[in-house]
Design a protein around this motif. Structure first.
Motif, PDB file in Angstrom:
ATOM      1  N   PRO A   1      15.171  -7.745  33.525  1.00  0.00           N
ATOM      2  CA  PRO A   1      15.220  -6.761  32.227  1.00  0.00           C
ATOM      3  C   PRO A   1      14.888  -7.291  30.977  1.00  0.00           C
ATOM      4  N   VAL A   2      14.434  -6.504  30.234  1.00  0.00           N
ATOM      5  CA  VAL A   2      13.773  -7.269  28.719  1.00  0.00           C
ATOM      6  C   VAL A   2      14.644  -6.705  27.481  1.00  0.00           C
ATOM      7  N   THR A   3      15.371  -7.430  26.937  1.00  0.00           N
ATOM      8  CA  THR A   3      15.998  -6.816  25.781  1.00  0.00           C
ATOM      9  C   THR A   3      15.227  -6.957  24.553  1.00  0.00           C
ATOM     10  N   ILE A   4      14.779  -6.245  23.754  1.00  0.00           N
ATOM     11  CA  ILE A   4      13.936  -6.107  22.669  1.00  0.00           C
ATOM     12  C   ILE A   4      14.911  -5.894  21.405  1.00  0.00           C
ATOM     13  N   ALA A   5      14.778  -6.942  20.525  1.00  0.00           N
ATOM     14  CA  ALA A   5      15.457  -6.837  19.344  1.00  0.00           C
ATOM     15  C   ALA A   5      14.741  -7.049  18.101  1.00  0.00           C
ATOM     16  N   ILE A   6      14.798  -6.009  17.172  1.00  0.00           N
ATOM     17  CA  ILE A   6      13.862  -5.992  16.260  1.00  0.00           C
ATOM     18  C   ILE A   6      14.541  -6.194  14.853  1.00  0.00           C
ATOM     19  N   LYS A   7      14.349  -6.818  13.802  1.00  0.00           N
ATOM     20  CA  LYS A   7      14.541  -6.754  12.366  1.00  0.00           C
ATOM     21  C   LYS A   7      13.467  -6.047  11.819  1.00  0.00           C
ATOM     22  N   ALA A   8      13.748  -4.902  11.157  1.00  0.00           N
ATOM     23  CA  ALA A   8      12.645  -4.320  10.478  1.00  0.00           C
ATOM     24  C   ALA A   8      13.231  -3.885   8.879  1.00  0.00           C
ATOM     25  N   LYS A   9      12.186  -4.285   7.822  1.00  0.00           N
ATOM     26  CA  LYS A   9      12.468  -4.227   6.550  1.00  0.00           C
ATOM     27  C   LYS A   9      11.388  -3.495   5.703  1.00  0.00           C
ATOM     28  N   ASP A  10      12.007  -2.644   4.757  1.00  0.00           N
ATOM     29  CA  ASP A  10      11.143  -1.915   3.714  1.00  0.00           C
ATOM     30  C   ASP A  10      11.155  -3.113   2.568  1.00  0.00           C
ATOM     31  N   PHE A  11      10.057  -2.991   1.940  1.00  0.00           N
ATOM     32  CA  PHE A  11      10.253  -3.913   0.702  1.00  0.00           C
ATOM     33  C   PHE A  11      11.078  -3.316  -0.576  1.00  0.00           C
ATOM     34  N   LYS A  12      11.984  -4.249  -1.101  1.00  0.00           N
ATOM     35  CA  LYS A  12      12.726  -3.993  -2.164  1.00  0.00           C
ATOM     36  C   LYS A  12      12.485  -5.237  -2.998  1.00  0.00           C
ATOM     37  N   GLU A  13      12.526  -5.120  -4.427  1.00  0.00           N
ATOM     38  CA  GLU A  13      12.499  -6.257  -5.180  1.00  0.00           C
ATOM     39  C   GLU A  13      13.974  -6.844  -5.322  1.00  0.00           C
ATOM     40  N   ASN A  14      14.904  -6.027  -5.316  1.00  0.00           N
ATOM     41  CA  ASN A  14      16.335  -6.577  -5.357  1.00  0.00           C
ATOM     42  C   ASN A  14      17.537  -5.735  -4.406  1.00  0.00           C
ATOM     43  N   ASP A  15      18.337  -5.697  -4.751  1.00  0.00           N
ATOM     44  CA  ASP A  15      19.509  -5.068  -4.169  1.00  0.00           C
ATOM     45  C   ASP A  15      19.614  -3.541  -4.507  1.00  0.00           C
ATOM     46  N   THR A  16      19.101  -3.184  -5.595  1.00  0.00           N
ATOM     47  CA  THR A  16      19.056  -1.778  -5.968  1.00  0.00           C
ATOM     48  C   THR A  16      18.317  -1.233  -4.857  1.00  0.00           C
ATOM     49  N   GLY A  17      17.160  -1.505  -4.151  1.00  0.00           N
ATOM     50  CA  GLY A  17      16.659  -1.079  -3.274  1.00  0.00           C
ATOM     51  C   GLY A  17      15.166  -0.604  -3.877  1.00  0.00           C
ATOM     52  N   LEU A  18      14.941  -0.759  -5.058  1.00  0.00           N
ATOM     53  CA  LEU A  18      13.864  -0.172  -5.920  1.00  0.00           C
ATOM     54  C   LEU A  18      12.672  -1.207  -5.801  1.00  0.00           C
ATOM     55  N   GLU A  19      11.438  -0.767  -6.103  1.00  0.00           N
ATOM     56  CA  GLU A  19      10.224  -1.608  -6.216  1.00  0.00           C
ATOM     57  C   GLU A  19       9.270  -1.057  -7.662  1.00  0.00           C
ATOM     58  N   TYR A  20       8.697  -2.057  -8.087  1.00  0.00           N
ATOM     59  CA  TYR A  20       7.933  -1.886  -9.405  1.00  0.00           C
ATOM     60  C   TYR A  20       8.996  -1.639 -10.429  1.00  0.00           C
ATOM     61  N   ILE A  21      10.073  -2.220 -10.473  1.00  0.00           N
ATOM     62  CA  ILE A  21      10.961  -2.264 -11.306  1.00  0.00           C
ATOM     63  C   ILE A  21      10.402  -2.522 -12.965  1.00  0.00           C
ATOM     64  N   GLY A  22      10.914  -1.500 -13.759  1.00  0.00           N
ATOM     65  CA  GLY A  22      10.496  -1.829 -15.247  1.00  0.00           C
ATOM     66  C   GLY A  22       9.017  -1.244 -15.439  1.00  0.00           C
ATOM     67  N   THR A  23       8.397  -0.724 -14.382  1.00  0.00           N
ATOM     68  CA  THR A  23       7.137  -0.076 -14.788  1.00  0.00           C
ATOM     69  C   THR A  23       7.249   1.502 -14.588  1.00  0.00           C
ATOM     70  N   ASP A  24       6.050   1.967 -14.773  1.00  0.00           N
ATOM     71  CA  ASP A  24       5.982   3.455 -14.965  1.00  0.00           C
ATOM     72  C   ASP A  24       5.811   3.983 -13.292  1.00  0.00           C
ATOM     73  N   ARG A  25       5.829   2.890 -12.374  1.00  0.00           N
ATOM     74  CA  ARG A  25       5.717   3.098 -10.842  1.00  0.00           C
ATOM     75  C   ARG A  25       7.127   3.001 -10.259  1.00  0.00           C
ATOM     76  N   GLN A  26       8.283   2.730 -11.054  1.00  0.00           N
ATOM     77  CA  GLN A  26       9.449   2.432 -10.540  1.00  0.00           C
ATOM     78  C   GLN A  26       9.853   3.351  -9.542  1.00  0.00           C
ATOM     79  N   GLN A  27      10.378   2.889  -8.426  1.00  0.00           N
ATOM     80  CA  GLN A  27      10.573   4.116  -7.074  1.00  0.00           C
ATOM     81  C   GLN A  27      11.401   3.410  -6.161  1.00  0.00           C
ATOM     82  N   MET A  28      11.958   4.200  -5.254  1.00  0.00           N
ATOM     83  CA  MET A  28      12.336   3.701  -4.082  1.00  0.00           C
ATOM     84  C   MET A  28      11.237   3.767  -3.041  1.00  0.00           C
ATOM     85  N   GLY A  29      11.129   2.548  -2.059  1.00  0.00           N
ATOM     86  CA  GLY A  29      10.177   2.532  -1.036  1.00  0.00           C
ATOM     87  C   GLY A  29      10.653   3.573   0.044  1.00  0.00           C
ATOM     88  N   ASP A  30       9.708   3.760   1.107  1.00  0.00           N
ATOM     89  CA  ASP A  30       9.904   4.058   2.210  1.00  0.00           C
ATOM     90  C   ASP A  30       9.544   3.284   3.257  1.00  0.00           C
TER      91      ASP A  30
END
Length: 232
Positions: free
Chosen positions: A84-113
């Motif tokens: 049998p095969v055990t598949i283990a995956i670490k998956a990450k969405d981009f975040k600039e820091n632990d706020t979970g946000l991206e484009y911090i300090g710009t007019d595009r500041q948002q949560m990623g998905d």
């Protein structure tokens, strides 16, 4: 969120993986060993980044760095292993820091998905052996921000107010076949239309049974550990 081109993976020791564009018959022959016996074709798309382990050994990693602007891409590899095969995956969405946000300090500041879909075939016959769906287990280990209003703050600070975050630690080797994931929640299936954009997704001929999975929140669940077993 971030995207780019499907890239080559290099065949390595057991379990080994091959160039995403290499034909199966041209893949390098694996070294003999206890992992030999099955040629598994793994196809995976993650927004934004992943690394995958097969029976406790690292077998694939997203070839496009998570910090690359719009780093959406699919990856394909041929892996030598045995059932049998055990598949283990670490998956990450981009975040600039632990706020979970991206484009911090710009007019595009948002949560990623985020979002992930994968399928596993017998490399010789093309038969689908396993797919991502609600039958697998996925543990969210980084969730942020705790409140969506964090994205509207002029100076979001990780760990403060709406921009607080939640982290979960895992004891033991979560990639190992004998790791007990029975207490982990089931993966959450998400609709095709809810995961966007999907650059690179169409590079793979997906089986109808494969599903997009993630945690409960595509926007606030930023890092997941996921496991599934293929019985052949």
């Amino acid at each position: 969120m971030r995207t780019l081109l499907t890239a080559a993976l290099i065949l390595a020791a057991a379990p080994a993986f091959a160039d995403s564009h290499a034909k199966d018959e041209h893949a390098a022959k694996p070294k003999a060993g206890p992992q030999s016996g099955t040629r598994l074709k793994a196809e995976i798309w993650v927004d934004n980044w992943f690394e995958m382990y097969v029976n406790g050994e690292k077998a694939m990693q997203d070839s496009v760095p998570i910090t690359t602007e719009r780093s959406f891409n699919s990856e394909t590899a041929i892996i030598e292993t045995q059932f049998p095969v055990t598949i283990a995956i670490k998956a990450k969405d981009f975040k600039e820091n632990d706020t979970g946000l991206e484009y911090i300090g710009t007019d595009r500041q948002q949560m990623g998905d985020g979002g992930m879909i994968a399928q596993f075939r017998d490399a010789r016959t093309g038969e689908v052996i396993g797919v991502t769906n609600r039958d697998m287990h996925c543990l969210v280990v980084q969730h942020a921000p705790v409140e969506a209003s964090c994205a509207d703050e002029s100076d979001p600070q990780a760990g403060e107010g709406a921009c607080d975050f939640e982290e979960t630690t895992v004891d033991g080797d979560w990639t190992a076949p004998d790791f007990d994931d029975s207490a982990w929640p089931a993966a959450i299936e998400h609709q095709y239309s809810d995961v966007s954009p999907k650059d690179g997704y169409d590079d793979i001929d997906w089986d109808d049974s494969a599903r997009f999975v993630w945690g409960q929140s595509l926007k606030q669940d930023n890092t997941l550990l996921c496991r599934m077993t293929l019985d052949g």
